[in-house]
Scaffold this active site. Structure first.
Site, mmCIF file in Angstrom:
data_model
loop_
_atom_site.group_PDB
_atom_site.id
_atom_site.type_symbol
_atom_site.label_atom_id
_atom_site.label_comp_id
_atom_site.label_asym_id
_atom_site.label_seq_id
_atom_site.Cartn_x
_atom_site.Cartn_y
_atom_site.Cartn_z
ATOM 1 N N LYS A 15 46.394 -45.969 -25.745
ATOM 2 C CA LYS A 15 45.509 -45.489 -26.811
ATOM 3 C C LYS A 15 46.316 -44.974 -27.983
ATOM 4 O O LYS A 15 46.022 -45.271 -29.134
ATOM 5 C CB LYS A 15 44.698 -44.297 -26.271
ATOM 6 C CG LYS A 15 43.271 -44.549 -25.969
ATOM 7 C CD LYS A 15 42.592 -43.184 -25.820
ATOM 8 C CE LYS A 15 41.360 -43.283 -24.990
ATOM 9 N NZ LYS A 15 40.653 -41.998 -24.882
ATOM 10 N N ASP A 77 37.005 -40.438 -27.096
ATOM 11 C CA ASP A 77 36.529 -40.682 -25.744
ATOM 12 C C ASP A 77 35.827 -42.022 -25.785
ATOM 13 O O ASP A 77 35.061 -42.315 -26.718
ATOM 14 C CB ASP A 77 35.582 -39.579 -25.271
ATOM 15 C CG ASP A 77 35.439 -39.616 -23.750
ATOM 16 O OD1 ASP A 77 36.472 -39.565 -23.058
ATOM 17 O OD2 ASP A 77 34.306 -39.712 -23.253
ATOM 18 N N SER A 78 36.126 -42.847 -24.811
ATOM 19 C CA SER A 78 35.614 -44.208 -24.884
ATOM 20 C C SER A 78 35.256 -44.697 -23.490
ATOM 21 O O SER A 78 35.669 -44.109 -22.483
ATOM 22 C CB SER A 78 36.664 -45.116 -25.514
ATOM 23 O OG SER A 78 37.955 -44.768 -25.061
ATOM 24 N N GLY A 171 43.297 -51.298 -19.623
ATOM 25 C CA GLY A 171 41.984 -50.999 -19.036
ATOM 26 C C GLY A 171 41.179 -52.254 -18.711
ATOM 27 O O GLY A 171 41.662 -53.182 -18.042
ATOM 28 N N HIS A 198 36.096 -51.152 -30.756
ATOM 29 C CA HIS A 198 35.401 -49.866 -30.838
ATOM 30 C C HIS A 198 36.334 -48.792 -31.400
ATOM 31 O O HIS A 198 35.984 -48.041 -32.289
ATOM 32 C CB HIS A 198 34.913 -49.500 -29.429
ATOM 33 C CG HIS A 198 35.974 -49.647 -28.366
ATOM 34 N ND1 HIS A 198 36.680 -50.828 -28.190
ATOM 35 C CD2 HIS A 198 36.513 -48.770 -27.479
ATOM 36 C CE1 HIS A 198 37.576 -50.666 -27.232
ATOM 37 N NE2 HIS A 198 37.491 -49.427 -26.784
HETATM 38 P P1 ITT Z 1 42.590 -39.698 -22.655
HETATM 39 O O1 ITT Z 1 41.326 -39.081 -22.097
HETATM 40 O O2 ITT Z 1 43.805 -38.900 -22.339
HETATM 41 O O3 ITT Z 1 42.471 -40.045 -24.109
HETATM 42 P P2 ITT Z 1 41.777 -41.913 -20.967
HETATM 43 O O4 ITT Z 1 42.345 -43.257 -20.669
HETATM 44 O O5 ITT Z 1 41.360 -41.052 -19.801
HETATM 45 O O6 ITT Z 1 42.824 -41.114 -21.895
HETATM 46 P P3 ITT Z 1 39.027 -41.979 -21.720
HETATM 47 O O7 ITT Z 1 38.642 -40.737 -21.007
HETATM 48 O O8 ITT Z 1 38.433 -42.211 -23.072
HETATM 49 O O9 ITT Z 1 40.587 -42.100 -21.944
HETATM 50 O O10 ITT Z 1 38.754 -43.146 -20.668
HETATM 51 C C1 ITT Z 1 38.328 -44.325 -21.059
HETATM 52 C C2 ITT Z 1 38.637 -45.396 -20.037
HETATM 53 O O11 ITT Z 1 37.847 -46.499 -20.504
HETATM 54 C C3 ITT Z 1 40.080 -45.833 -20.106
HETATM 55 O O12 ITT Z 1 40.882 -45.208 -19.163
HETATM 56 C C4 ITT Z 1 39.951 -47.343 -19.881
HETATM 57 O O13 ITT Z 1 39.843 -47.644 -18.513
HETATM 58 C C5 ITT Z 1 38.619 -47.655 -20.540
HETATM 59 N N1 ITT Z 1 38.851 -48.039 -21.946
HETATM 60 C C6 ITT Z 1 38.723 -47.281 -23.065
HETATM 61 N N2 ITT Z 1 39.076 -47.952 -24.159
HETATM 62 C C7 ITT Z 1 39.455 -49.155 -23.734
HETATM 63 C C8 ITT Z 1 39.947 -50.290 -24.387
HETATM 64 O O14 ITT Z 1 40.167 -50.322 -25.698
HETATM 65 N N3 ITT Z 1 40.221 -51.362 -23.643
HETATM 66 C C9 ITT Z 1 40.012 -51.362 -22.316
HETATM 67 N N4 ITT Z 1 39.583 -50.333 -21.616
HETATM 68 C C10 ITT Z 1 39.294 -49.224 -22.320
#
Ligand code: ITT
Length: 216
Positions: A15, A77-78, A171, A198
């Protein structure tokens, strides 16, 4: 316009890398600092993501890292929302199928769960809420305005592929078929992903709001 130091408030290095690339030609002169750089050897624990929605979770991360390191920051958050699974994993995308040992295994399980669904029942989207927190630290908080942050939401529409394809991204990218390009997200190079994703759309939008605040 003065240079603005922004902490990239994410523990996910993919990210952080995407955020840097998305902001390479931002309308604001930014100095982006990673958590590792800002922490200078101090251990900073991840906050529990207990929010009821993406905005609450993005703010939990932004406030935790921003307040700990006394820096304004960018967080997101995604998640991936699959219609046939009533929007799951959504907010729980990171914790989904926690018994899997790798993301590849997780992606294979999602394909297995959806194996009998025809194309039209495989609709899905990535959703991202991006926030810039710490307007008061930037002397941009207006009198009478309570909010200390800016936020933007964006989605990337598509569907779940029938098989995993591509090695780029992270991811769920290998199993997400984008409407825009007609291939899996993981088959796009970083610049192409960031132009339609996104995160690309939400991060550009929230930084544009920052640029507008700085102009006024
Ligand atoms: P931070 O909270 O530390 O930012 P995280 O990976 O835990 O890192 P999120 O809580 O936003 O972030 O989790 C989102 C999950 O959704 C992430 O771990 C991926 O599995 C998936 N995800 C989010 N954005 C993505 C993307 O651009 N491509 C593929 N999978 C994605």
């Amino acid at each position: 316009m003065p240079k603005i130091k922004l902490l990239l408030a994410t523990g996910n290095p993919h990210k952080a890398e995407e955020m840097r690339a998305i902001l390479a030609d931002a309308p604001v002169d930014l100095e982006l600092v990673s958590l590792t750089e800002a922490a200078q050897g101090r251990e900073i624990l991840e906050p529990p993501e207990t929010g009821k929605n993406y905005l609450e979770n993005a703010l939990i991360k932004a406030k935790h890292y921003g307040n700990t390191l006394a820096l304004p920051c960018l967080a997101d958050d995604s998640g991936l929302e699959i219609e046939a699974l009533q929007g799951a994993p959504g907010l729980y995308s990171h914790r989904f199928l926690a018994d899997c040992h790798s993301q590849a295994e997780k992606n294979a399980r999602v394909l297995e769960i959806l194996k009998d669904k025809p194309s039209e029942e495989r609709r899905a989207r990535f959703r991202c809420t991006a926030v810039i927190y710490g307007l008061s630290l930037l002397a941009l908080k207006r009198p009478g305005v309570e909010l200390d942050y800016l936020s933007a939401v964006a989605t990337c529409e598509g569907s779940i592929a029938f098989k995993a394809c591509g090695k780029a991204g992270f991811g769920y990218d290998p199993i997400f078929l984008t409407d825009d390009r007609g291939c899996c997200m993981a088959e796009l190079d970083a610049a192409e992903k960031n132009s339609i994703s996104h995160r690309g759309k939400a991060v550009r939008a929230v930084v544009q709001q920052l640029a507008d605040l700085l102009k006024n």
